[in-house]
Design an enzyme around this catalytic site. Structure first.
Site, PDB file in Angstrom:
ATOM      1  CE  LYS A  89      45.393  38.797  19.405  1.00  0.00           C
ATOM      2  NZ  LYS A  89      46.263  38.749  20.532  1.00  0.00           N
ATOM      3  N   GLY A 189      48.260  49.546  36.803  1.00  0.00           N
ATOM      4  CA  GLY A 189      47.183  48.694  36.448  1.00  0.00           C
ATOM      5  C   GLY A 189      47.525  47.355  37.146  1.00  0.00           C
ATOM      6  CB  VAL A 190      46.908  46.108  40.482  1.00  0.00           C
ATOM      7  CG1 VAL A 190      48.393  46.567  40.671  1.00  0.00           C
ATOM      8  CG2 VAL A 190      46.064  47.008  41.101  1.00  0.00           C
ATOM      9  N   GLY A 191      45.171  44.500  37.514  1.00  0.00           N
ATOM     10  CA  GLY A 191      44.027  43.775  36.888  1.00  0.00           C
ATOM     11  C   GLY A 191      44.713  42.209  36.977  1.00  0.00           C
ATOM     12  CE  LYS A 192      42.187  38.689  32.391  1.00  0.00           C
ATOM     13  NZ  LYS A 192      41.291  39.987  32.416  1.00  0.00           N
ATOM     14  CB  VAL A 193      49.024  41.031  33.781  1.00  0.00           C
ATOM     15  CG1 VAL A 193      50.677  41.003  33.997  1.00  0.00           C
ATOM     16  CG2 VAL A 193      48.433  40.135  32.845  1.00  0.00           C
TER      17      VAL A 193
HETATM   18  N1  LIG Z   1      46.395  38.461  30.642  1.00  0.00           N
HETATM   19  C1  LIG Z   1      47.258  38.062  29.836  1.00  0.00           C
HETATM   20  O1  LIG Z   1      47.568  36.980  29.890  1.00  0.00           O
HETATM   21  C2  LIG Z   1      48.020  38.991  28.959  1.00  0.00           C
HETATM   22  C3  LIG Z   1      49.189  38.223  28.264  1.00  0.00           C
HETATM   23  C4  LIG Z   1      49.829  39.209  27.278  1.00  0.00           C
HETATM   24  C5  LIG Z   1      49.577  40.729  27.581  1.00  0.00           C
HETATM   25  N2  LIG Z   1      48.737  41.126  28.317  1.00  0.00           N
HETATM   26  C6  LIG Z   1      48.511  42.674  28.530  1.00  0.00           C
HETATM   27  O2  LIG Z   1      48.766  43.152  29.655  1.00  0.00           O
HETATM   28  C7  LIG Z   1      47.762  44.023  30.100  1.00  0.00           C
HETATM   29  C8  LIG Z   1      46.755  43.793  31.054  1.00  0.00           C
HETATM   30  O3  LIG Z   1      46.138  42.686  30.911  1.00  0.00           O
HETATM   31  P1  LIG Z   1      45.026  42.019  31.985  1.00  0.00           P
HETATM   32  O4  LIG Z   1      44.944  40.795  31.435  1.00  0.00           O
HETATM   33  O5  LIG Z   1      45.856  42.305  33.227  1.00  0.00           O
HETATM   34  O6  LIG Z   1      43.701  42.960  31.703  1.00  0.00           O
HETATM   35  P2  LIG Z   1      42.707  43.665  33.051  1.00  0.00           P
HETATM   36  O7  LIG Z   1      41.767  44.090  32.404  1.00  0.00           O
HETATM   37  O8  LIG Z   1      42.570  42.283  34.117  1.00  0.00           O
HETATM   38  O9  LIG Z   1      43.709  44.427  34.094  1.00  0.00           O
HETATM   39  C9  LIG Z   1      43.978  45.765  33.531  1.00  0.00           C
HETATM   40  C10 LIG Z   1      43.915  46.580  34.641  1.00  0.00           C
HETATM   41  O10 LIG Z   1      44.407  48.154  34.135  1.00  0.00           O
HETATM   42  C11 LIG Z   1      43.360  49.176  34.623  1.00  0.00           C
HETATM   43  N3  LIG Z   1      43.484  50.257  34.171  1.00  0.00           N
HETATM   44  C12 LIG Z   1      42.945  50.612  32.749  1.00  0.00           C
HETATM   45  N4  LIG Z   1      43.197  51.827  32.306  1.00  0.00           N
HETATM   46  C13 LIG Z   1      44.011  52.179  33.324  1.00  0.00           C
HETATM   47  C14 LIG Z   1      44.808  53.754  33.629  1.00  0.00           C
HETATM   48  N5  LIG Z   1      44.504  54.535  32.772  1.00  0.00           N
HETATM   49  N6  LIG Z   1      45.716  53.670  34.787  1.00  0.00           N
HETATM   50  C15 LIG Z   1      45.888  52.736  35.569  1.00  0.00           C
HETATM   51  N7  LIG Z   1      45.177  51.308  35.591  1.00  0.00           N
HETATM   52  C16 LIG Z   1      44.268  51.435  34.626  1.00  0.00           C
HETATM   53  C17 LIG Z   1      42.214  48.453  34.852  1.00  0.00           C
HETATM   54  O11 LIG Z   1      41.141  48.994  35.793  1.00  0.00           O
HETATM   55  C18 LIG Z   1      42.612  46.932  35.193  1.00  0.00           C
HETATM   56  O12 LIG Z   1      42.494  46.771  36.780  1.00  0.00           O
HETATM   57  C19 LIG Z   1      46.937  44.280  28.504  1.00  0.00           C
HETATM   58  O13 LIG Z   1      47.559  45.541  27.961  1.00  0.00           O
HETATM   59  C20 LIG Z   1      47.001  43.208  27.748  1.00  0.00           C
HETATM   60  O14 LIG Z   1      46.935  43.269  26.596  1.00  0.00           O
HETATM   61  C21 LIG Z   1      48.031  40.364  29.078  1.00  0.00           C
END
Ligand SMILES: NC(=O)c1ccc[n+]([C@@H]2O[C@H](COP(=O)([O-])OP(=O)(O)OC[C@H]3O[C@@H](n4cnc5c(N)ncnc54)[C@H](O)[C@@H]3O)[C@@H](O)[C@H]2O)c1
Length: 367
Positions: A89, A189-193
């Site tokens: 990393k 959390g309904v972001g990217k994942v």
């Molecule tokens: N993107 C990937 O490919 C990937 C791979 C492995 C692990 N992850 C992990 O998955 C998680 C999400 O990643 P992502 O890429 O979707 O990130 P992202 O930033 O797109 O989504 C995160 C979402 O969580 C919301 N959020 C933040 N704090 C919150 C809270 N207290 N309560 C409710 N919602 C909240 C944010 O508003 C956002 O919509 C992270 O922990 C990341 O490390 C992501």
């Protein structure tokens, strides 16, 4: 003071063994403002792969602690994902919104190149596929580039798919069928994942409840799936009558209070480092809650970017991510056999693969 080659940081799974890092490299280019640390935990299974986090750490010490923990976690994740890759990393210290520039990313690329393929980088918090395109102009050891440049693109696609596979396995282990139809799943959390996970769940006939601090993120999900229920926050979600809790926001979602409140019998989500402190995995097990280890079920993203090393093929990567279902079932079975929580079983299986498969490299191949 942190011992660079043996962590002093007390963290949860899989970061509580005392093994040492193979290599830690400090990289500096004053003119562009680059200050980075690349950590290679091990290369037992192959070159180290892990993303580059761009973050305004309050101190060099904080950055070092983070990169050491993250690189070790990658070794475990890559091992259980069945990849021929070790754990590494990198962190770049700075504010990605204001400090990032082309020269800095390309200078960073030259340091990655200088490791001669011992470390492959990728995106992480604060870095995007477009950044990897720039890093790749100076290095051959870059994944997570844009699809236009032959890369794997947005890794959240297979991360969400893998979490869905892990959830099917958890439901199978608990109820004897992987069917999610009619089950109630709470996604935090309904972001990217998270939003992609909701797509899979709705398609599978599950009832979905979500929460997010971002109104926009919630609106995006509701626009696609008006039937999805929304609750105020994590406290409301974890106290709700749900079958599965899927943390997909930040780390540390599972603390003592959340575990005590939780009504779901299964926890399976995409967030990294879900256990707030060591011991939470046992609290979950004592309450009869099945925890699908985070780094196992969220490995679809690294599987996606790792495929880029061989020339990206989404079909091949997706087939590999489908195996997360079997791996998760195997972890639950091992946990039951050994009488330990699934998080401990996952660490043991990862360590076994690193040791047993890593050992074969000692077989002399001649010249
Ligand atoms: N993107 C990937 O490919 C990937 C791979 C492995 C692990 N992850 C992990 O998955 C998680 C999400 O990643 P992502 O890429 O979707 O990130 P992202 O930033 O797109 O989504 C995160 C979402 O969580 C919301 N959020 C933040 N704090 C919150 C809270 N207290 N309560 C409710 N919602 C909240 C944010 O508003 C956002 O919509 C992270 O922990 C990341 O490390 C992501």
């Amino acid at each position: 003071m942190t011992d660079v080659f043996g962590l002093s940081h007390k963290d949860s799974s899989p970061a509580n063994s005392q093994a040492r890092h193979e290599q830690v490299v400090f990289c500096s280019d004053e003119r562009s403002g680059l200050y980075a640390i690349i950590a290679i935990y091990n290369t037992a299974l192959g070159p180290a792969l892990g993303g580059t986090r761009f973050y305004p750490y309050e101190s060099e010490q904080a950055a070092l602690t983070d990169v050491l923990n993250l690189s070790r976690a990658m070794a475990y994740k890559n091992a259980l994902a069945g990849l021929d890759l070790g754990g590494g990393k990198a962190v770049i210290i700075g504010d990605p919104a204001t400090d990032k520039n082309e020269a800095m990313l390309r200078a960073y690329g030259r340091f990655v190149q200088s490791l001669g393929g011992r470390y492959f980088t990728a995106c992480d918090v604060g870095t995007y596929s477009e950044d990897m395109d720039l890093v790749a102009r100076e290095s051959s050891y870059v994944t997570g580039r844009t699809q236009a440049n032959g890369g794997a693109g947005d890794s959240s696609i297979l991360t969400a798919f893998g979490v869905f596979q892990g959830m099917r396995a958890a439901v199978e282990h608990t109820h004897g069928t992987p069917e999610l139809r009619g089950r109630r799943v709470g996604v935090e959390g309904v972001g990217k994942v998270g939003h992609r996970l909701v797509d899979h769940l709705v398609e599978a006939g599950a009832e979905v409840v979500v929460c997010d601090v971002s109104e926009r993120a919630v609106e995006r999900v509701r626009a696609r799936h008006p039937q999805v229920e929304v609750v105020a926050d994590q406290v409301a979600l974890t106290g709700a009558d749900i079958d599965v809790y899927a943390p997909c926001a930040l780390g540390g979602a599972l603390d003592d209070a959340t575990v005590a409140r939780l009504r779901a019998r299964i926890v399976c989500g995409g967030a990294n480092n879900q256990l707030a402190h060591p011991g939470v995995e046992k609290e979950l097990a004592d309450r009869g809650i099945l925890y699908a280890p985070d780094y196992v079920v969220n490995s679809g993203g690294v599987i996606q970017v790792a495929d880029e090393i061989h020339g990206f093929d989404m079909g091949r990567a997706k087939a590999k991510a489908t195996q997360i279902y079997d791996t998760t079932l195997k972890i639950f079975a091992t946990a039951a056999e050994d009488g330990v929580p699934p998080a401990v079983a996952a660490d043991r299986l990862a360590e076994r693969r690193m040791s047993e498969v890593g050992r074969i490299r000692g077989i002399w191949l001649g010249r």
